[in-house]
Design a protein around this motif. Structure first.
Motif, short mmCIF file in Angstrom:
data_model
loop_
_atom_site.label_atom_id
_atom_site.label_comp_id
_atom_site.label_asym_id
_atom_site.label_seq_id
_atom_site.Cartn_x
_atom_site.Cartn_y
_atom_site.Cartn_z
N SER A 1 -4.71 6.92 9.81
CA SER A 1 -6.07 7.09 9.28
C SER A 1 -6.10 6.85 7.78
O SER A 1 -7.05 6.24 7.27
N THR A 2 -5.08 7.27 7.08
CA THR A 2 -5.02 7.04 5.63
C THR A 2 -5.01 5.54 5.34
O THR A 2 -5.71 5.07 4.47
N LEU A 3 -4.23 4.79 6.09
CA LEU A 3 -4.17 3.34 5.91
C LEU A 3 -5.54 2.71 6.16
O LEU A 3 -5.99 1.88 5.38
N LEU A 4 -6.21 3.11 7.23
CA LEU A 4 -7.53 2.56 7.53
C LEU A 4 -8.56 2.94 6.47
O LEU A 4 -9.39 2.11 6.10
N ILE B 1 0.84 -1.20 0.00
CA ILE B 1 0.00 0.00 0.00
C ILE B 1 0.88 1.25 0.00
O ILE B 1 1.81 1.38 0.79
N ALA B 2 0.56 2.17 -0.89
CA ALA B 2 1.29 3.44 -0.98
C ALA B 2 0.30 4.57 -1.20
O ALA B 2 -0.73 4.40 -1.84
N LYS B 3 0.63 5.73 -0.65
CA LYS B 3 -0.20 6.92 -0.84
C LYS B 3 0.71 8.13 -0.90
O LYS B 3 1.58 8.34 -0.06
N VAL B 4 0.53 8.95 -1.94
CA VAL B 4 1.31 10.17 -2.12
C VAL B 4 0.33 11.32 -2.31
O VAL B 4 -0.59 11.24 -3.13
N LEU C 1 2.42 6.82 2.88
CA LEU C 1 2.60 5.39 3.04
C LEU C 1 3.50 4.88 1.92
O LEU C 1 3.32 5.25 0.77
N ARG C 2 4.44 4.03 2.27
CA ARG C 2 5.38 3.47 1.27
C ARG C 2 5.49 1.97 1.45
O ARG C 2 6.17 1.50 2.34
#
Length: 58
Positions: A50-53, A11-14, A26-27
């Motif tokens: 929170s982003t992961l959830l 899981i990644a978020k930019v 998240l990386r």
């Protein structure tokens, strides 16, 4: 039958991707939760809990 109730892999978020103020929240996060397991996400403010959830759909 698998006892996994949740599996996240890579899981990644930019935020602001490609901008000068790009933020990698998240990386490559991996998480597996088994049936009956109790899990707590503990990290400093702004670490991406929170982003992961949200991404897990919880």
């Amino acid at each position: 039958m698998s006892d996994q109730v949740l599996e996240l892999s890579g899981i990644a978020k930019v935020y602001n991707k490609g901008a000068a103020n790009e933020i990698n929240v998240l990386r490559g996060v991996d998480l597996t939760v088994q049936a009956g397991e109790v899990v707590a996400l503990v990290a400093p403010s702004g670490a991406g809990k929170s982003t992961l959830l949200h991404m897990a759909g919880l």
